[in-house]
Design a protein around this motif. Structure first.
Motif, short mmCIF file in Angstrom:
data_model
loop_
_atom_site.label_atom_id
_atom_site.label_comp_id
_atom_site.label_asym_id
_atom_site.label_seq_id
_atom_site.Cartn_x
_atom_site.Cartn_y
_atom_site.Cartn_z
N ASP A 230 51.99 58.77 60.01
CA ASP A 230 51.43 60.09 60.31
C ASP A 230 51.88 61.15 59.30
O ASP A 230 51.08 62.00 58.87
N SER A 231 53.16 61.15 58.95
CA SER A 231 53.66 62.18 58.03
C SER A 231 52.98 62.10 56.67
O SER A 231 52.69 63.13 56.05
N GLN A 232 52.67 60.88 56.23
CA GLN A 232 52.02 60.75 54.94
C GLN A 232 50.51 60.94 55.04
O GLN A 232 49.86 61.37 54.07
N ASP A 233 49.92 60.67 56.21
CA ASP A 233 48.54 61.09 56.46
C ASP A 233 48.42 62.60 56.26
O ASP A 233 47.47 63.09 55.63
N TYR A 234 49.38 63.33 56.82
CA TYR A 234 49.38 64.79 56.70
C TYR A 234 49.50 65.21 55.24
O TYR A 234 48.77 66.09 54.77
N ARG A 235 50.42 64.57 54.52
CA ARG A 235 50.59 64.93 53.10
C ARG A 235 49.34 64.63 52.30
O ARG A 235 48.96 65.40 51.40
N ARG A 236 48.70 63.50 52.55
CA ARG A 236 47.46 63.18 51.83
C ARG A 236 46.39 64.23 52.11
O ARG A 236 45.71 64.71 51.19
N GLU A 237 46.24 64.60 53.38
CA GLU A 237 45.24 65.60 53.74
C GLU A 237 45.51 66.93 53.04
O GLU A 237 44.61 67.56 52.47
N LYS A 238 46.77 67.37 53.07
CA LYS A 238 47.11 68.67 52.49
C LYS A 238 47.07 68.62 50.96
O LYS A 238 46.74 69.62 50.30
N THR A 239 47.41 67.47 50.39
CA THR A 239 47.30 67.33 48.93
C THR A 239 45.86 67.47 48.50
O THR A 239 45.54 68.20 47.54
N LEU A 240 44.95 66.78 49.18
CA LEU A 240 43.54 66.90 48.85
C LEU A 240 43.05 68.33 49.04
O LEU A 240 42.25 68.85 48.23
N GLY A 241 43.53 69.00 50.07
CA GLY A 241 43.15 70.39 50.30
C GLY A 241 43.58 71.30 49.16
O GLY A 241 42.82 72.16 48.71
N GLN A 242 44.81 71.12 48.67
CA GLN A 242 45.27 71.94 47.55
C GLN A 242 44.52 71.61 46.27
O GLN A 242 44.19 72.52 45.47
N LEU A 243 44.23 70.34 46.04
CA LEU A 243 43.46 69.98 44.85
C LEU A 243 42.08 70.62 44.88
O LEU A 243 41.61 71.17 43.86
#
Length: 392
Positions: A230-243
């Motif tokens: 879950d924690s890395q799901d969150y990071r992937r989602e937020k990384t894509l959002g920032q990109l």
């Protein structure tokens, strides 16, 4: 990845260089030739045949564990030159090293690594211009909301500008996205840069880097996005959002760096999850760089053959997803030999006291099973249409 001591000047380097190179227990000396170089192609050559750039990081003028490793340890240097087509700085361009005091600049370490890379025919990669978790102690006293943008812009102009046209890629911002208590609502890591400027510190940094070094590929370097939790799901989602945010704002960014400090025996790895993330990044028109590949083996067995096989299996399953993807243009190993192992200086050491075996080669510079896993994965990878080069 790990924390680091303060920078030292050239005079300190010369004194440290006279000392013996510190190497791991039971390993051959620095003048012992690496085994097997004449009987195998280097990883850099194998990767280049597929238009993939392979390299590793090395330290410069830091005396712990041997100053200027690739310069002072002849055997290690021979291995590095045989295996690598790129050299990445480890600590040398981070702000506390380049700027030990607000008005003092120290480029000795980075200059010597660049000189070594150039003479060895290697590409040179800069890690990293900004890392909110690793800032000089004086930063809070010197920088406030009123001067933060000008300060960061000037700092990046000086560092990236010094090496303009000679750095194939910069990690402009390191580990910007996180989860848990350290994360703001947008997923960005709270810290001195975010607290002063909010998310626009990313925009400021990338624009400054492009102004200073317009031919370099600019990378957002991110940790902990490889596993199916879950924690890395969150990071992937937020990384894509920032990109997406950066691209929508016309900020110059060319790649996402995925650190890839693999930890077998701990988190669940699901190939489809990572593959979809790579697809999502590539759909934005960005390249993907594997920037800090190694194996944190603290949860693997103490028995060395079993541990080495576990490390090899983790790298094999990871690269089986990563290397077939056409957006992946670079593999950078975070170190090359267990002789110089950053994990031993970090909080990620084994609890049983045994030395980590994170790298592709052992203390004696002999290839380990994980090395063969990388060879096999590169040989199986499809060729890219063109090699990675400086921007036109």
């Amino acid at each position: 990845m790990s924390r680091f001591p303060h920078a030292i000047g050239r005079r300190s380097f010369l004194a440290a260089s006279a000392a013996a190179v510190a190497i791991g227990p039971g390993c051959a000396g620095a003048d012992t030739p690496p085994p097997g170089l004449a009987t195998r192609p280097g990883l850099g050559a194998i990767a280049a045949s597929k238009n993939i750039l392979f390299g590793a990081c090395s330290r410069g003028l830091i005396p712990e564990n041997g100053p200027f490793r690739v310069g002072n340890d002849a055997a290690y240097s021979a291995l590095f030159q045989h295996e690598c087509r790129m050299l990445t700085t480890e600590y040398e361009v981070k702000m506390p090293n380049t700027r030990p005091r607000p008005d003092t600049w120290d480029f000795d370490a980075a200059d010597m690594l660049l000189d070594y890379a150039t003479k060895s025919g290697m590409a040179f990669r800069g890690h990293c211009l900004l890392w909110s978790s690793v800032m000089p102690k004086w930063f809070a006293q010197e920088v406030d909301a009123g001067n933060a943008e000008a300060f960061i812009t000037d700092h990046i102009h000086k560092v990236a500008g010094r090496y303009a046209g000679r750095v194939i890629s910069w990690d402009v911002v390191n580990e910007a996205i996180t989860d848990g208590d350290e994360a703001a609502e947008d997923g960005l890591r709270r810290g001195p840069l975010y607290d002063l400027m909010g998310p626009r510190y990313l925009d400021i940094a990338f624009k400054a880097a492009h102004e200073a070094d317009p031919k370099s590929l600019l990378c957002l370097n991110q940790d902990a996005v490889e596993y199916d939790v879950d924690s890395q799901d969150y990071r992937r989602e937020k990384t894509l959002g920032q990109l997406r945010r950066l691209l929508d704002a016309k900020v110059p960014i060319h790649a996402l760096g995925i650190q890839s400090h693999l930890e077998p025996g701990w988190l669940k790895f699901t190939p489809e999850v990572l593959s979809k993330f790579l697809d999502d990044v590539a759909a934005l028109g960005l390249k993907v760089f594997i920037t800090e590949l190694d194996v944190v083996d603290r949860r693997l067995p103490a028995d060395i053959p079993a541990r080495d096989q576990g490390a090899a299996a983790a790298v094999q399953e990871f690269l089986a997803v990563v290397l077939p993807h056409p957006a992946v243009a670079m593999i950078n190993s975070w170190g090359l030999s267990d002789r110089y192992n950053w994990i031993e200086d970090s909080g990620m050491r084994r609890k049983d006291g045994r030395r980590s075996r994170a790298q592709l080669f052992d203390d004696d510079l002999a290839p380990k099973p994980v090395y063969q896993a990388v060879v096999d994965a590169l040989n199986a990878a499809p060729a890219r249409s063109a090699p990675l080069t400086l921007l036109p």
